[in-house]
Design an enzyme around this catalytic site. Structure first.
Site, mmCIF file in Angstrom:
data_model
loop_
_atom_site.group_PDB
_atom_site.id
_atom_site.type_symbol
_atom_site.label_atom_id
_atom_site.label_comp_id
_atom_site.label_asym_id
_atom_site.label_seq_id
_atom_site.Cartn_x
_atom_site.Cartn_y
_atom_site.Cartn_z
ATOM 1 N N THR A 198 78.603 49.488 49.905
ATOM 2 C CA THR A 198 78.203 50.553 48.986
ATOM 3 C C THR A 198 79.360 51.513 48.702
ATOM 4 O OG1 THR A 198 77.297 51.726 50.899
ATOM 5 C CG2 THR A 198 75.769 50.438 49.567
ATOM 6 N N ASP A 199 79.094 52.461 47.793
ATOM 7 C CA ASP A 199 80.111 53.429 47.365
ATOM 8 C C ASP A 199 79.956 54.766 48.081
ATOM 9 O OD1 ASP A 199 80.954 51.540 45.396
ATOM 10 O OD2 ASP A 199 79.292 52.170 44.135
ATOM 11 N N SER A 257 80.527 60.446 49.447
ATOM 12 C CA SER A 257 80.387 59.708 48.186
ATOM 13 C C SER A 257 81.771 59.308 47.726
ATOM 14 C CB SER A 257 79.700 60.567 47.118
ATOM 15 O OG SER A 257 79.732 59.908 45.860
ATOM 16 N N ARG A 258 81.995 58.011 47.560
ATOM 17 C CA ARG A 258 83.328 57.544 47.179
ATOM 18 C C ARG A 258 83.592 57.694 45.694
ATOM 19 N NH1 ARG A 258 81.523 53.554 50.937
ATOM 20 N NH2 ARG A 258 82.459 53.938 52.974
ATOM 21 N N VAL A 259 82.580 58.093 44.943
ATOM 22 C CA VAL A 259 82.782 58.442 43.529
ATOM 23 C C VAL A 259 83.017 59.945 43.420
ATOM 24 C CG1 VAL A 259 81.725 58.470 41.246
ATOM 25 C CG2 VAL A 259 81.440 56.487 42.720
#
Length: 510
Positions: free
Chosen positions: A340-341, A366-368
């Site tokens: 997941t991101d 959160s990688r975004v």
């Protein structure tokens, strides 16, 4: 005697019918059930069957090919297994598992094969789509840049979600994982996002509570509920996430936006292990088969933001995973975290301390992140996460004695107000303007004179207060997502005035 009644007339009529009929040999693959137990049927006589093929048993029950051997195939039964017996005929339909897709599914409760569970009429959908579909190619994807607002300050302010992102919700049992996901669904009431809730191995009572909550607080007519409950056949539980993903992809592929909640993938992994062991696949770590990573990777990779030339649609995934005693390094959680991101980690300790949602700010990520966050929120939330993390460390040391340093004392007081802001009751989603006003007021000191226990009252009154005092600022933030300096000052002044009133007119913060 008429031509039809006469023998010669009947013969002539039959010849004409035969002349107009295309006669050709037709082959039908038929096998036999050699053995059946625990939802698995071993079938002989179908040497050309492909993996995942849809099979029909003599009594009308459905199944699919899960394992292919030299002499027999292992089929997972999707219906009641008591009616399937050894010796029965099995037909290969020549199809793979398919589910309906279309607007007719909205507002309905269906099983993973698309059969209604709500007592409503049969579905009349535009099309049927395969349960297993390839994920969009990299070239067909776009950057995740549009936010998905959950209405929860701790998520939208600190761990922004984007349309097309895959964000894992992970935590121990009974820490509010499903509640957080339901809040996100409820907050899509006024958006163009279609929500799909997939229950995998959940008790019927838990599924009923989720559906009732969406009906009471959200727009159930914009949601699809796919139920593979604990009492369902293991095969139905296994295909449930894939079926839900296919139903959501229908809207994404037409330029729309969808969000899918899978509750939960830990139970799905256990079902996959059960089927693998019953079909005699070689076990690996913790008895899971070797393809457990590929199973969830190929599922979650289907969530994406499509490029404009592909319609620009998006599919956001919120899979849920359960940990044991907070062990994030367990096999299935680590697999899902790597796919997941980002992850939102829920803490049993925080939940027991009555901090809801019980989000562990230090472990969540959160990688975004800011790329999908509203610019106004990004501006006012920059240092809040760092300040809160520092407060949690300092608070631990205060247990050993008093704090004499004024700077440390101020940090602790600010941290307590942050904690009070991040604590939010269920079904009380905040608009972007409300979140911006609260965080701006916190950062600029408008809440410094307000006791932390009074902040919930301020948060409850804030939306109506801002609409009455600063409607232009609210409108500007909601429409543009940006925060001009004069708008920020107006929102902070409004928060300070409300804080003064909530505090009983004492010590208005400037």
């Amino acid at each position: 005697m008429t031509e039809r009644a006469s023998p010669s007339g009947w013969l002539e009529q039959s010849r004409r019918k035969l002349d107009g009929t295309a006669l050709a040999p037709q082959a039908e693959a038929v096998g036999r059930v050699a053995h059946v137990a625990d939802g698995i049927a071993r079938i002989t006589g179908l040497p050309d069957t492909v993996l995942g093929a849809l099979l029909r048993f003599e009594g009308g029950q459905l199944g699919f090919a899960h394992g292919l051997g030299a002499e027999q195939i292992d089929a997972v039964i999707l219906d009641e297994t008591s009616a399937v017996e050894a010796g029965q005929a099995v037909t290969d339909t020549g199809e793979v598992l398919r589910v309906p897709g279309g607007e007719a599914l909205l507002g309905r409760i269906v099983d993973p094969l698309g059969r209604p569970l709500d007592g409503g009429p049969p579905l009349e959908t535009e099309q049927t789509l395969p349960v297993e579909r390839p994920a969009p190619a990299i070239i067909d994807r776009a950057h995740v840049s549009e936010p998905v607002q959950t209405g929860l300050l701790v998520v939208d302010g600190l761990f922004a979600l984007g349309r097309g992102q895959r964000e894992l919700i992970v935590g121990d049992r009974a820490t509010g994982k499903t509640s957080l996901a339901v809040d996100a669904i409820v907050n899509q009431t006024d958006t163009d996002v279609v929500c799909v809730y997939v229950a995998v191995g959940q008790p019927a009572s838990a599924v009923e509570r989720v559906i009732a909550a969406v009906h009471a607080h959200g727009r159930a007519e914009r949601c699809i509920f796919v139920v593979g409950a604990a009492a369902s056949a293991p095969g139905l539980q296994w295909i449930a996430p894939f079926a839900g993903m296919t139903m959501a992809e229908h809207f994404r592929d037409r330029g729309g936006h969808a969000m899918i909640v899978i509750d939960d993938l830990t139970r799905h992994a256990a079902t996959h292990r059960e089927l693998a062991l019953l079909t005699r696949e070689p076990p690996g770590r913790e008895a899971y088969p070797g393809d457990i990573f590929y199973l969830h990777a190929r599922l979650l990779e289907r969530a994406a933001k499509l490029a404009p030339e592909k319609g620009g649609g998006s599919l956001t995934a919120l899979p849920i995973a359960e940990t044991d005693a907070g062990n994030l390094s367990a096999y299935i959680p680590t697999n899902l975290i790597s796919i997941t991101d980002g992850q939102i980690v829920l803490s049993a300790h925080l939940f027991a301390a009555n901090q809801r949602p019980a989000v562990d700010v230090g472990l969540s990520v959160s990688r975004v992140g800011g790329k999908a966050q509203s610019p106004a929120l990004r501006e006012v939330s920059g240092r809040v996460r760092l300040q809160y993390a520092q407060f949690q460390e300092l608070e631990m040391f205060t247990r050993f004695g008093g704090i004499t340093n004024d700077r440390v004392r101020n940090q602790i007081e600010r941290g307590r107000r942050i904690r009070a802001l991040l604590t939010q009751p269920r079904y009380t989603g905040l608009r972007v303007a409300d979140q911006v006003a609260l965080l701006a007021g916190l950062t600029d000191g408008a809440l410094d004179a307000l006791a932390p226990e009074k902040i919930p009252r301020l948060r409850e009154r804030l939306p109506g207060w801002l609409d009455a005092r600063e409607p232009e600022a609210v409108r500007a933030v909601e429409e543009s997502g940006t925060l001009a300096p004069e708008m920020r000052a107006a929102l902070v002044d409004a928060v300070a005035a409300l804080a003064s009133e909530v505090d009983g007119g004492e010590g208005a913060a400037g």
